[in-house]
Design an enzyme around this catalytic site. Structure first.
Site, PDB file in Angstrom:
ATOM      1  N   PHE A  56       0.799  -1.246   0.144  1.00  0.00           N
ATOM      2  CA  PHE A  56      -0.126   0.139   0.061  1.00  0.00           C
ATOM      3  C   PHE A  56       0.744   1.369  -0.017  1.00  0.00           C
ATOM      4  O   PHE A  56       1.838   1.471   0.838  1.00  0.00           O
ATOM      5  CB  PHE A  56      -0.903   0.055   1.106  1.00  0.00           C
ATOM      6  CG  PHE A  56      -1.741   1.177   1.344  1.00  0.00           C
ATOM      7  CD1 PHE A  56      -3.195   1.339   0.545  1.00  0.00           C
ATOM      8  CD2 PHE A  56      -1.510   2.444   1.899  1.00  0.00           C
ATOM      9  CE1 PHE A  56      -4.060   2.311   0.678  1.00  0.00           C
ATOM     10  CE2 PHE A  56      -2.322   3.405   2.272  1.00  0.00           C
ATOM     11  CZ  PHE A  56      -3.562   3.392   1.243  1.00  0.00           C
ATOM     12  N   GLY A  57       0.681   2.439  -1.065  1.00  0.00           N
ATOM     13  CA  GLY A  57       1.235   3.404  -0.857  1.00  0.00           C
ATOM     14  C   GLY A  57       0.430   4.657  -0.760  1.00  0.00           C
ATOM     15  O   GLY A  57      -0.774   4.594  -1.277  1.00  0.00           O
ATOM     16  N   TYR A  58       0.760   5.470  -0.021  1.00  0.00           N
ATOM     17  CA  TYR A  58       0.117   6.758   0.298  1.00  0.00           C
ATOM     18  C   TYR A  58       0.655   7.950   0.083  1.00  0.00           C
ATOM     19  O   TYR A  58       0.102   9.046   0.148  1.00  0.00           O
ATOM     20  CB  TYR A  58      -0.446   6.719   1.827  1.00  0.00           C
ATOM     21  CG  TYR A  58       0.485   6.556   2.982  1.00  0.00           C
ATOM     22  CD1 TYR A  58       1.287   7.521   3.339  1.00  0.00           C
ATOM     23  CD2 TYR A  58       1.097   5.277   3.107  1.00  0.00           C
ATOM     24  CE1 TYR A  58       2.296   7.513   3.983  1.00  0.00           C
ATOM     25  CE2 TYR A  58       2.182   5.017   4.055  1.00  0.00           C
ATOM     26  CZ  TYR A  58       2.601   6.233   4.655  1.00  0.00           C
ATOM     27  OH  TYR A  58       3.767   6.111   5.494  1.00  0.00           O
ATOM     28  N   GLY A  59       1.680   7.953  -0.019  1.00  0.00           N
ATOM     29  CA  GLY A  59       2.783   9.447  -0.344  1.00  0.00           C
ATOM     30  C   GLY A  59       3.534   8.910  -1.522  1.00  0.00           C
ATOM     31  O   GLY A  59       3.127   8.742  -2.687  1.00  0.00           O
ATOM     32  N   SER A  60       4.826   9.131  -1.390  1.00  0.00           N
ATOM     33  CA  SER A  60       5.807   8.745  -2.592  1.00  0.00           C
ATOM     34  C   SER A  60       5.688   7.402  -3.277  1.00  0.00           C
ATOM     35  O   SER A  60       6.324   7.419  -4.469  1.00  0.00           O
ATOM     36  CB  SER A  60       7.015   9.326  -2.373  1.00  0.00           C
ATOM     37  OG  SER A  60       7.723   8.350  -1.266  1.00  0.00           O
TER      38      SER A  60
ATOM     39  N   GLU B 238      12.213   2.589   3.865  1.00  0.00           N
ATOM     40  CA  GLU B 238      11.299   3.105   4.860  1.00  0.00           C
ATOM     41  C   GLU B 238      11.652   2.955   6.276  1.00  0.00           C
ATOM     42  O   GLU B 238      11.529   3.614   7.027  1.00  0.00           O
ATOM     43  CB  GLU B 238       9.778   2.348   4.691  1.00  0.00           C
ATOM     44  CG  GLU B 238       9.342   2.522   3.195  1.00  0.00           C
ATOM     45  CD  GLU B 238       9.004   3.723   2.820  1.00  0.00           C
ATOM     46  OE1 GLU B 238       8.649   4.771   3.607  1.00  0.00           O
ATOM     47  OE2 GLU B 238       9.073   4.220   1.772  1.00  0.00           O
TER      48      GLU B 238
END
Length: 183
Positions: free
Chosen positions: A11-15, A88
């Site tokens: 899941f990606g929410y930013g870069s 991360e």
């Protein structure tokens, strides 16, 4: 509708939405519940330094977050996980979790996701839009200018039809402090 439990999703929410850095087989809009996108992490590496930290997005508790889920080939699970941990978990301000999400087509999946550690000294609680804009307008790290990170995130959120009014406010204020984007 549930997907095969052996599938591996990130899941990606930013870069990660616009710069995942790994190969994937499928990209879908996704919704994660229980966490919200927040400019709540002081960046000492990618978008700032320890002396002059930037601000980057984290998933903070409460609400929900629309983002992107990437399905990764089974044989790529280990190398992609290793890559994401290196990217991360540099300063361990994020915690690695597997959480349920819903894809845009209604499928329910389990995703690998990185949430912020509220007890970590890089967690930036209760930053105002004005404070964030001042930080974002001037911080620079090994991955570039903090303002470019915010601008790129906002562009990709708009492309997906996602409004983040607080982040948009930060972006407008940072642009006034820094000046318009240059080509």
């Amino acid at each position: 509708m549930t997907v095969d439990m052996n599938e591996f999703w990130v899941f990606g929410y930013g870069s990660l939405m616009w710069n995942p850095g790994f190969e994937f087989e499928e990209r879908q809009p996704a919704h994660l519940y229980g966490f919200r996108r927040s400019l709540c992490v002081r960046s000492w590496v990618h978008r700032g330094t320890e002396e002059k930290p930037g601000l980057v997005l984290g998933l903070d508790r409460g609400g929900s977050c629309r983002g992107v889920a990437f399905r990764v080939a089974p044989e790529s699970r280990a190398p992609v996980t290793d890559y994401l941990r290196e990217r991360e978990l540099v300063t361990h301000v994020y915690k690695e979790r597997t959480l349920p999400a819903t894809l845009g087509d209604g499928r329910r999946i389990t995703t690998l996701v990185y949430i912020c550690d509220r007890a970590h000294h890089q967690f930036a609680a209760s930053v105002t839009a004005d404070e964030a804009a001042i930080t974002v307008s001037s911080a620079v790290g090994k991955s570039g200018r903090n303002i470019d990170y915010v601008r790129s995130t906002l562009v990709h959120l708009r492309e997906m039809g996602i409004r983040d009014h607080w982040l948009e406010d930060v972006g407008r204020k940072a642009d006034r402090l820094h000046g318009p984007a240059t080509a």
